[in-house]
Design an enzyme around this catalytic site. Structure first.
Site, short mmCIF file in Angstrom:
data_model
loop_
_atom_site.label_atom_id
_atom_site.label_comp_id
_atom_site.label_asym_id
_atom_site.label_seq_id
_atom_site.Cartn_x
_atom_site.Cartn_y
_atom_site.Cartn_z
N GLU A 255 0.88 -1.17 0.00
CA GLU A 255 0.00 0.00 0.00
C GLU A 255 0.91 1.21 0.00
O GLU A 255 1.54 1.53 1.00
CB GLU A 255 -0.93 -0.03 1.22
CG GLU A 255 -2.11 0.91 1.11
CD GLU A 255 -1.76 2.33 1.49
OE1 GLU A 255 -1.58 3.16 0.56
OE2 GLU A 255 -1.66 2.62 2.67
N CYS A 289 -1.65 8.75 2.57
CA CYS A 289 -1.40 8.36 1.18
C CYS A 289 -2.50 8.85 0.24
O CYS A 289 -2.27 8.99 -0.95
CB CYS A 289 -1.30 6.84 1.07
SG CYS A 289 0.06 6.14 2.01
#
Length: 479
Positions: A255, A289
């Site tokens: 991720e 993110c």
């Protein structure tokens, strides 16, 4: 909980290996990015610690695999209860070591308890499937089933921005699936993870099933070691690529990063979009993110939207992370703030205009809103990971959909619109891990499949989906 707390004595973190707490020969300081005091002393794990942790995890595989699903579920429910009981202590540690606003840290720990409960529920839902063998002459008369089994040892490497929640998103599914775990948290946020692990172990985890290592020195060998069967990593794109290149035939879940594209179309709920974009650009000091970074606004509503975003940014309270009135604390350290400040400065020197912003104070940066940016500016095309956003006008949205699909990034994007046709077009044509309609790129619920494509990663987080990745299929054919 009062602001400050700079006089509190540093806490002592220990590794947990093979069911025992262990000190290290070397320690590192963990500092408060707001006050500058030492929060904790972190062990620096050695190659011997790594070897012992992997041997312990390897030795615990059978006990975890043999544990029935209902027992794994009950264990995770007990762990969730313990985390909830210790929420204030864990959250306080998180804010002291990361500079995250205490109100956000408390919310994160509450979510973490919920993640473990979701994992408990999924522990009794791990399913295979029946294969219709009589679909061919060769298979006729036979019974076929695909069954799922734990992979074995999971190596988990977690970041500083959501240290406890993301640790739970790796630990919870690993245990729910019947695996053992070696967890290495970020050296910038070890104390809150240590306290989280203390809570989890109170649930009666089998000896050797959960092991912790600290410091970055052991990470390269951890991911490459043949005793590890699966690697789960959350962090930067460059490190993710290194891991992918080095793990060989191991399966991985990565991720990684993104540039937070969010669209605001002319038919959008402008007020809701402006509030969400401003707050999701600076929430967690922009260290997410999927933080809102590039906001594309239809020309017809550009002026009104820009004014609304600036008003909302002005209402957000920056300050002491330990003050419950503070909504945004600091970045993880002063070096991170200097890096983001440099990106903003270079954009301004190249012609961008700052509608909101200001001077850096140590590790703290004010919320920044830029206009007149160009697509080749680093503030646009690289992940900022800081409290800054740009507003870019458009007339035709399809070209932007194509540009995002062709870019290296593909984590999540958001789009505000009341047009079902446009929403469906975005979902069908934007190559990304998720499209959030009438929400920003930063929206995430813990049960959903979360992750990216292209340079933004591979695999999905979310208890059901992580468990799917942390188990392997085995075909059973009965003649």
């Amino acid at each position: 909980m009062s602001p400050g707390n700079s006089t509190t004595a540093p806490e002592h973190i220990r590794m947990h290996i093979g069911g025992q707490w262990r000190d290290a020969e070397q320690v590192a300081q963990v500092k408060n990015p707001y006050a500058g005091n030492i929060v904790a002393h972190m062990p620096v794990s050695s190659p011997r610690d790594l070897d012992d942790a992997l041997n312990a995890a390897r030795g615990a595989r059978a006990a975890m695999a043999d544990m029935p699903g209902y027992e794994r579920a009950a264990m995770l429910q007990r762990a969730a209860d313990q985390v909830a009981k210790r929420a204030e202590d864990i959250a306080r540690a998180m804010s002291l070591e990361t500079g995250k606003a205490l109100r956000d840290s408390l919310l994160e720990v509450q979510r973490t308890s919920g993640v473990l409960r979701l994992c408990a529920e999924e522990a009794v839902r791990i399913q295979g499937e029946h294969v219709p063998m009589d679909a061919s002459a060769l298979g006729a008369g036979k019974i076929g089933m695909v069954m799922r089994f734990p992979v074995g040892v999971v190596a988990a490497i977690t970041p500083f921005n959501a240290p406890v929640n993301l640790a739970a998103h790796k630990l919870g599914p690993a245990l729910a699936a019947g695996n053992s775990l070696v967890l290495k948290p970020s050296p910038k946020a070890p104390l809150s993870v240590h306290k989280f692990i203390e809570a989890v172990l109170e649930a009666g985890v089998p000896e050797g099933a959960v092991n912790t290592l600290y410091g970055d020195a052991v990470a390269p060998q951890l991911i490459c070691d043949p005793r590890v069967d699966f690697v789960s990593f959350t962090g930067s794109i460059p490190v993710g690529k290194i891991i992918r290149d080095r793990v060989g035939m191991k399966r991985v879940a990565l991720e990684l990063g993104g540039v937070g594209p969010t669209f605001v179309h002319r038919d959008a709920n402008l007020k809701a979009a402006a509030i969400a974009c401003a707050r999701n650009a600076v929430g967690l000091a922009g260290q997410s993110c999927v933080s809102v970074q590039n906001v594309f606004v239809h020309q017809a509503i550009l002026e009104e939207f820009t004014e609304a975003v600036c008003r909302e940014m002005d209402s957000i309270r920056f300050g002491d992370p330990m003050d419950m009135a503070t909504e945004v604390g600091t970045l993880i350290d002063e070096q991170a703030a200097i890096r983001v400040e440099g990106m903003i400065t270079r954009a301004l020197e190249s012609g961008a205009t700052a509608l909101r912003g200001g001077a850096r104070a140590g590790a703290q940066l004010p919320g920044t809103i830029l206009t007149n940016v160009k697509s080749n500016m680093s503030i646009v095309c690289d992940e900022i990971f800081g409290p800054a956003m740009s507003i870019q006008p458009y007339e035709q949205v399809e070209a932007l959909f194509s540009a995002i699909s062709d870019s290296p990034y593909g984590l999540q994007c958001g789009i505000y619109t009341n047009s079902l046709d446009l929403a469906l077009k975005a979902i069908k044509t934007i190559r990304t891990g998720g499209v959030i309609v009438n929400g920003t790129s930063r929206w995430r619920s813990d049960q959903m499949p979360y992750g990216g494509v292209k340079d933004s990663g591979m695999g999905r987080e979310g208890p059901k989906y992580s468990i799917r990745d942390m188990t392997e299929e085995r075909l059973f054919v009965l003649n």
